[in-house]
Design a protein around this motif. Structure first.
Motif, PDB file in Angstrom:
ATOM      1  N   SER A   1       0.842  -1.187   0.000  1.00 31.30           N
ATOM      2  CA  SER A   1       0.000   0.000   0.000  1.00 31.30           C
ATOM      3  C   SER A   1       0.883   1.244   0.000  1.00 31.30           C
ATOM      4  O   SER A   1       2.036   1.210   0.424  1.00 31.30           O
ATOM      5  N   ILE A   2       0.326   2.361  -0.460  1.00 32.29           N
ATOM      6  CA  ILE A   2       1.063   3.611  -0.592  1.00 32.29           C
ATOM      7  C   ILE A   2       0.422   4.691   0.266  1.00 32.29           C
ATOM      8  O   ILE A   2      -0.805   4.816   0.307  1.00 32.29           O
ATOM      9  N   TYR A   3       1.276   5.456   0.949  1.00 34.21           N
ATOM     10  CA  TYR A   3       0.810   6.632   1.688  1.00 34.21           C
ATOM     11  C   TYR A   3       1.709   7.801   1.373  1.00 34.21           C
ATOM     12  O   TYR A   3       2.941   7.703   1.460  1.00 34.21           O
ATOM     13  N   GLU A   4       1.110   8.926   0.996  1.00 30.69           N
ATOM     14  CA  GLU A   4       1.853  10.149   0.714  1.00 30.69           C
ATOM     15  C   GLU A   4       1.344  11.274   1.603  1.00 30.69           C
ATOM     16  O   GLU A   4       0.151  11.333   1.924  1.00 30.69           O
TER      17      GLU A   4
ATOM     18  N   ARG B   1       4.183  15.574  -0.786  1.00 30.74           N
ATOM     19  CA  ARG B   1       3.990  14.396  -1.636  1.00 30.74           C
ATOM     20  C   ARG B   1       5.177  14.174  -2.567  1.00 30.74           C
ATOM     21  O   ARG B   1       5.015  13.871  -3.749  1.00 30.74           O
ATOM     22  N   THR B   2       6.368  14.321  -2.001  1.00 31.22           N
ATOM     23  CA  THR B   2       7.582  14.096  -2.767  1.00 31.22           C
ATOM     24  C   THR B   2       8.037  12.647  -2.707  1.00 31.22           C
ATOM     25  O   THR B   2       9.005  12.276  -3.366  1.00 31.22           O
ATOM     26  N   SER B   3       7.343  11.833  -1.916  1.00 27.70           N
ATOM     27  CA  SER B   3       7.724  10.438  -1.785  1.00 27.70           C
ATOM     28  C   SER B   3       6.506   9.595  -1.444  1.00 27.70           C
ATOM     29  O   SER B   3       5.510  10.097  -0.916  1.00 27.70           O
ATOM     30  N   ALA B   4       6.615   8.296  -1.753  1.00 19.55           N
ATOM     31  CA  ALA B   4       5.538   7.356  -1.475  1.00 19.55           C
ATOM     32  C   ALA B   4       6.023   6.352  -0.441  1.00 19.55           C
ATOM     33  O   ALA B   4       6.952   5.581  -0.704  1.00 19.55           O
ATOM     34  N   HIS B   5       5.417   6.380   0.741  1.00 19.61           N
ATOM     35  CA  HIS B   5       5.739   5.414   1.792  1.00 19.61           C
ATOM     36  C   HIS B   5       4.963   4.131   1.520  1.00 19.61           C
ATOM     37  O   HIS B   5       3.744   4.173   1.324  1.00 19.61           O
TER      38      HIS B   5
ATOM     39  N   MET C   1       9.521   0.440   2.749  1.00 17.78           N
ATOM     40  CA  MET C   1      10.379   1.298   1.937  1.00 17.78           C
ATOM     41  C   MET C   1       9.666   2.606   1.628  1.00 17.78           C
ATOM     42  O   MET C   1       8.476   2.778   1.904  1.00 17.78           O
ATOM     43  N   VAL C   2      10.417   3.511   1.036  1.00 19.14           N
ATOM     44  CA  VAL C   2       9.852   4.738   0.484  1.00 19.14           C
ATOM     45  C   VAL C   2      10.466   4.928  -0.890  1.00 19.14           C
ATOM     46  O   VAL C   2      11.650   4.659  -1.098  1.00 19.14           O
ATOM     47  N   ARG C   3       9.641   5.329  -1.836  1.00 18.78           N
ATOM     48  CA  ARG C   3      10.144   5.628  -3.182  1.00 18.78           C
ATOM     49  C   ARG C   3       9.993   7.122  -3.421  1.00 18.78           C
ATOM     50  O   ARG C   3       8.884   7.656  -3.416  1.00 18.78           O
ATOM     51  N   MET C   4      11.134   7.784  -3.592  1.00 19.68           N
ATOM     52  CA  MET C   4      11.138   9.224  -3.800  1.00 19.68           C
ATOM     53  C   MET C   4      10.805   9.561  -5.253  1.00 19.68           C
ATOM     54  O   MET C   4      11.188   8.825  -6.167  1.00 19.68           O
ATOM     55  N   HIS C   5      10.116  10.675  -5.439  1.00 24.38           N
ATOM     56  CA  HIS C   5       9.767  11.111  -6.781  1.00 24.38           C
ATOM     57  C   HIS C   5      10.881  11.994  -7.348  1.00 24.38           C
ATOM     58  O   HIS C   5      10.653  13.103  -7.835  1.00 24.38           O
ATOM     59  N   SER C   6      12.114  11.491  -7.256  1.00 23.14           N
ATOM     60  CA  SER C   6      13.267  12.200  -7.807  1.00 23.14           C
ATOM     61  C   SER C   6      14.287  11.158  -8.222  1.00 23.14           C
ATOM     62  O   SER C   6      14.255  10.013  -7.764  1.00 23.14           O
ATOM     63  N   ALA C   7      15.209  11.557  -9.082  1.00 17.65           N
ATOM     64  CA  ALA C   7      16.174  10.606  -9.623  1.00 17.65           C
ATOM     65  C   ALA C   7      17.423  10.474  -8.770  1.00 17.65           C
ATOM     66  O   ALA C   7      18.163   9.507  -8.889  1.00 17.65           O
TER      67      ALA C   7
ATOM     68  N   CYS D   1      -2.285  10.123   9.458  1.00 12.90           N
ATOM     69  CA  CYS D   1      -3.268  10.777   8.602  1.00 12.90           C
ATOM     70  C   CYS D   1      -4.481  11.275   9.373  1.00 12.90           C
ATOM     71  O   CYS D   1      -5.271  12.066   8.850  1.00 12.90           O
ATOM     72  N   GLY D   2      -4.659  10.823  10.619  1.00 14.26           N
ATOM     73  CA  GLY D   2      -5.771  11.265  11.442  1.00 14.26           C
ATOM     74  C   GLY D   2      -7.037  10.456  11.285  1.00 14.26           C
ATOM     75  O   GLY D   2      -8.063  10.782  11.896  1.00 14.26           O
ATOM     76  N   ALA D   3      -6.994   9.388  10.486  1.00 13.59           N
ATOM     77  CA  ALA D   3      -8.188   8.546  10.315  1.00 13.59           C
ATOM     78  C   ALA D   3      -8.555   7.839  11.614  1.00 13.59           C
ATOM     79  O   ALA D   3      -9.725   7.510  11.833  1.00 13.59           O
ATOM     80  N   ILE D   4      -7.561   7.591  12.471  1.00  9.52           N
ATOM     81  CA  ILE D   4      -7.792   6.972  13.780  1.00  9.52           C
ATOM     82  C   ILE D   4      -7.270   7.925  14.849  1.00  9.52           C
ATOM     83  O   ILE D   4      -6.104   8.323  14.819  1.00  9.52           O
TER      84      ILE D   4
END
Length: 266
Positions: A64-67, A71-75, A86-92, A149-152
Motif C-alpha cells: 500500500s502507498i501513503y503520501e 507528496r515528494t515520496s511514497a511510503h 520502503m519509500v520511493r522518492m519522486h526524484s532521480a 493521517c488522522g483517520a484513527i
C-alpha cells in the motif's frame, strides 16, 4: 569499490520479500519528521536502484502507498501485516529508501543511529484535532493520539504521568518500532476504528492494529482466557502515536520477546 554485503528483508507475513546489496551497514539513519517518528523508521539509501531486488510479491501490487506533506515520496507498507518496508522518492537522485527494521539478518542494536533533522521542514505537520474528553476525573492525566493521517484518533485517561515504555525485540514489535504501555481498555476511547486493520499470527492471542491508510501501528489487543497469562483487561498502546509526548524523556524497559517460543519463521 567497497565490497557489497547482501541482506534479506521481508514484511512480517512474508507477502513481500527482497534483497539489498550495500557496503556493510555500520550506521543507520533516523528522521524526526512526523511520519518517520510515528513509524520509527531506520533508513538506508541504496547507491544504485539495482541493488534492491524484489524476490516475492510486487512493489506496486503487494504494498500500500501513503503520501503526505509535499507528496515528494511514497511510503510503502504491507496492507496485511502493516510492516513499513520502503519509500520511493519522486526524484532521480535517491530513488528509494529501505526501512532497515524490515531486514531479517541485521543486528540494529549494535549500530549507531544518526538523526536527520526534518521536523521543522515546510509544510509543518498539522496534528489531527484531538477528541473531546469531557470532564476529566481528578487525579487523571489525559493523553491524545492518532495515526499520521488522522483517520484513527484516541484519548487515554491515565492515573499517572507516562514516564516508562516497553520495547520488545520480537519479530513484529521490532519491525513496527513499537513503544508499549499497558493501560486498561476502559481508559481509552477510539474514533475511526473502521480504518484499523488487525494482524495476528502464531498463537493468535494478540491482534496488532494499524491504520489501513497511513500504516501507523496504534495498538494491540488481547484475546483468549485467563490461562494465556495475558491480562485481558488491558491492551498495548504504542506511545509513538501520542501527539506531543516527548519520547526522549522516557525510561525504556527492554523485553526479549525474540526468545519466546515458537520462534518466528516467515
Amino acid at each position: 569499490m567497497a565490497q557489497l554485503a547482501q541482506y534479506h528483508g521481508n514484511c512480517h507475513c512474508g507477502a513481500f520479500k527482497f534483497t539489498l546489496k550495500t557496503p556493510e551497514l555500520k550506521e543507520v539513519y533516523a528522521c524526526n519528521c512526523s511520519s518517520c517518528s510515528k513509524k520509527g523508521y531506520l533508513w538506508t539509501l541504496p547507491a544504485k536502484i539495482e541493488d534492491f531486488a524484489v524476490v516475492n510479491g510486487d512493489e506496486t501490487a503487494t504494498l500500500s502507498i501513503y503520501e503526505c506533506g509535499k507528496r515528494t515520496s511514497a511510503h510503502k507498507f504491507c496492507p496485511t501485516c502493516g510492516t513499513a518496508v520502503m519509500v520511493r522518492m519522486h526524484s532521480a537522485e535517491n530513488p528509494i529508501g529501505i526501512n532497515l527494521r524490515a531486514l531479517s539478518d541485521l543486528d540494529l542494536d549494535s549500530l549507531p543511529v544518526l538523526m536527520n533533522e526534518a521536523a521543522n521542514l515546510e509544510p509543518l505537520y498539522q496534528v489531527p484535532e484531538p477528541l473531546a474528553t469531557g470532564v476529566v476525573p481528578e487525579g487523571m492525566t489525559v493523553y491524545h493520539g492518532s495515526c499520521h493521517c488522522g483517520a484513527i484518533r484516541y484519548t487515554l485517561l491515565s492515573p499517572h504521568k507516562i514516564a516508562t515504555a516497553t520495547e520488545c525485540n520480537c519479530s513484529i514489535c521490532s519491525r513496527n518500532a513499537s513503544l508499549w504501555i499497558y493501560p486498561l481498555t476502559t481508559t481509552a476511547r477510539f474514533e475511526g476504528v473502521d480504518n484499523l486493520t488487525e494482524y495476528t499470527f502464531a498463537s493468535n492471542l494478540v491482534y496488532h492494529g494499524f491504520c489501513k491508510i497511513c500504516g501507523v501501528p496504534i495498538r494491540a489487543r488481547f484475546v483468549g482466557d485467563s490461562d494465556t497469562g495475558l491480562d485481558l483487561r488491558t491492551m498495548r498502546m504504542n506511545l509513538r502515536t501520542m501527539n506531543g509526548l516527548d519520547l526522549s524523556g522516557l525510561e525504556i524497559k527492554k523485553v526479549d520477546g525474540r526468545a519466546t517460543l515458537p520462534a518466528y519463521e516467515v
